[in-house]
Design an enzyme around this catalytic site. Structure first.
Site, PDB file in Angstrom:
ATOM      1  N   THR A   1     -52.706  51.334   2.216  1.00  0.00           N
ATOM      2  CA  THR A   1     -53.254  52.446   3.004  1.00  0.00           C
ATOM      3  C   THR A   1     -52.160  53.230   3.707  1.00  0.00           C
ATOM      4  O   THR A   1     -52.393  54.320   4.220  1.00  0.00           O
ATOM      5  CB  THR A   1     -54.222  51.935   4.083  1.00  0.00           C
TER       6      THR A   1
ATOM      7  N   CYS B   1     -50.694  48.408  12.072  1.00  0.00           N
ATOM      8  CA  CYS B   1     -51.640  48.044  13.135  1.00  0.00           C
ATOM      9  C   CYS B   1     -51.079  46.961  14.052  1.00  0.00           C
ATOM     10  O   CYS B   1     -50.147  46.261  13.707  1.00  0.00           O
ATOM     11  CB  CYS B   1     -52.913  47.458  12.516  1.00  0.00           C
TER      12      CYS B   1
ATOM     13  N   CYS C   1     -56.178  44.662  15.756  1.00  0.00           N
ATOM     14  CA  CYS C   1     -56.913  45.840  15.268  1.00  0.00           C
ATOM     15  C   CYS C   1     -58.330  45.462  14.810  1.00  0.00           C
ATOM     16  O   CYS C   1     -58.518  44.502  14.070  1.00  0.00           O
ATOM     17  CB  CYS C   1     -56.176  46.485  14.096  1.00  0.00           C
TER      18      CYS C   1
ATOM     19  N   ARG D   1     -61.036  46.555   9.217  1.00  0.00           N
ATOM     20  CA  ARG D   1     -61.212  45.522   8.202  1.00  0.00           C
ATOM     21  C   ARG D   1     -59.883  44.877   7.840  1.00  0.00           C
ATOM     22  O   ARG D   1     -58.852  45.547   7.837  1.00  0.00           O
ATOM     23  CB  ARG D   1     -61.816  46.149   6.953  1.00  0.00           C
TER      24      ARG D   1
ATOM     25  N   ARG E   1     -47.797  54.961   8.811  1.00  0.00           N
ATOM     26  CA  ARG E   1     -48.310  55.731   9.950  1.00  0.00           C
ATOM     27  C   ARG E   1     -49.066  54.811  10.906  1.00  0.00           C
ATOM     28  O   ARG E   1     -49.707  53.854  10.479  1.00  0.00           O
ATOM     29  CB  ARG E   1     -49.283  56.812   9.457  1.00  0.00           C
TER      30      ARG E   1
ATOM     31  N   CYS F   1     -51.930  53.335  13.133  1.00  0.00           N
ATOM     32  CA  CYS F   1     -53.387  53.298  12.978  1.00  0.00           C
ATOM     33  C   CYS F   1     -54.046  54.049  14.133  1.00  0.00           C
ATOM     34  O   CYS F   1     -53.616  53.961  15.281  1.00  0.00           O
ATOM     35  CB  CYS F   1     -53.833  51.840  12.968  1.00  0.00           C
TER      36      CYS F   1
ATOM     37  N   CYS G   1     -56.232  51.114  16.524  1.00  0.00           N
ATOM     38  CA  CYS G   1     -55.591  50.203  17.486  1.00  0.00           C
ATOM     39  C   CYS G   1     -54.363  50.814  18.150  1.00  0.00           C
ATOM     40  O   CYS G   1     -53.806  50.237  19.070  1.00  0.00           O
ATOM     41  CB  CYS G   1     -55.235  48.890  16.806  1.00  0.00           C
TER      42      CYS G   1
HETATM   43 ZN   LIG Z   1     -55.303  49.365  13.403  1.00  0.00          ZN
END
Ligand SMILES: [Zn+2]
Length: 360
Positions: free
Chosen positions: A34, A38, A42, A45, A67, A69, A72
């Protein structure tokens, strides 16, 4: 005080799976598929482990082209001061189950006053430092007991030093001694009795140490079945006469509690719990008579705001109705949520408490 140690990826992954908030700030995890990184806690999922990479700082993750998140927000300010110290202390306690640090040791290690440590530890973690030390040890012990055929060996592995010490200490927490715990209650005698209550038939089960089961049902047969399911290997014995005096005292307390004349219940309990269940159940006992909280409030109250579902599960696995007042937890929307002994009963208990409180 920050140690520079090699990161143990298995451990980090476990923390990610647990959404362990106490490790936030200590490391970050990036998800290659993705492109996002995080904090351990977080709420999103969990990714597949094979797609995960660990970083010590947000900067390292950014350098890898990931990048931050949006849920979180790993770039927002980290807890500092005592929160960070407490987090390090937790890691230290977990890593040294064979030591038995007392409050003074821990305070010295964190360079906080004992008073400050006790108070802020409890606020951040939901347990006192001593309870946390005990919980870590018991977790290790339970794990070893399940894996090992040899109780003495497991006891040493968990850092108790000698089996007499573990029996002394584990007794109050595990309820059953380690030997009995492995065998789901074999060798334990549970005395039970069913009494009529304003919310239906109530069955009380107790060992000689305290109450291990309080349940509601429609018939005595159904209730004995529930007790049997909970403690498959224990010997069940209907209460004879004369009643054991302690037992009579506990029963009287429950009956007056239901009648509304004794709002605060303080009964000895003999139940097994994981550290997390213990945290939730302790917290539930602090919700005042006649009040309710949402699962989310409880999760925040124990310092694990993202653990709402786990809190609901802990409520649903409560075996001692009333003594651990899981009926005082409802959904954030105001709906009743679940109740192990039926929604109508939950509603009735809440209504009775509210009415009684309004009248007093
Ligand atoms: Zn996150």
């Amino acid at each position: 005080m920050r140690q520079s140690v090699v990161m143990d990826h298995d451990q980090l992954w476990e923390a990610v799976e647990r959404r362990d908030r106490s490790r936030d700030g200590e490391f970050y995890f990036g998800v290659l598929t993705t492109g996002i990184y995080c904090r351990p806690s977080c709420p999103g999922r969990r990714p597949l482990r094979q797609n995960v990479r660990f970083y010590r700082t947000p900067q390292e993750a950014e350098r890898d082209g990931l990048r931050a998140c949006k849920r979180c927000r790993p770039l927002e300010t980290e807890p500092t001061g005592s929160a960070a110290k407490i987090r390090e202390l937790c890691r230290y306690i977990e890593a040294h189950p064979d030591e038995s640090p007392d409050l003074a040791d821990l305070a010295a290690r964190a360079r906080l006053s004992r008073f400050h440590l006790q108070r802020s530890f409890k606020a951040a973690v939901g347990l006192t430092p001593k309870q946390y030390v005990d919980a870590c040890r018991l977790r290790k012990l339970k794990q070893s007991l399940r894996e090992s055929r040899d109780v003495a060996g497991a006891v040493y592995d968990a850092g108790y030093g000698s089996s007499s010490r573990v029996y002394e200490r584990a007794d109050t927490r595990l309820g059953m001694t380690p030997n009995q715990y492995r065998k789901e209650g074999r060798g334990v005698t549970i005395t039970y009795v069913a009494v009529e209550s304003p919310v239906g038939l109530m069955m009380i089960g107790a060992t000689d140490r305290g109450l291990c089961s309080i349940q509601f049902g429609d018939t005595e047969g159904e209730l004995v079945g529930l007790l049997r399911k909970e403690y498959p290997a224990a010997a069940l014995e209907a209460m004879g006469t004369p009643d054991p005096p302690e037992f009579q005292k506990w029963m009287d307390a429950l009956v007056s509690h239901l009648a509304g004349t004794q709002p605060r219940l303080e009964l000895p309990l003999d139940i097994q719990a994981t550290a997390f269940q213990m945290r939730v159940w302790n917290y539930l006992q602090s919700i005042p008579y006649g009040e309710v909280q949402s699962y989310g409030e409880v999760a925040a109250g124990i310092g694990r705001p993202s653990a709402v579902r786990a809190v609901a599960r802990a409520c649903a696995t409560n075996r001692v109705a009333l003594a651990i007042p899981c009926h005082r937890v409802i959904r954030g929307s105001g709906e009743m949520g679940g109740y192990r002994w039926g929604l109508a009963r939950k509603r009735a208990l809440i209504d009775r408490e509210r009415a009684r409180r309004a009248a007093s």
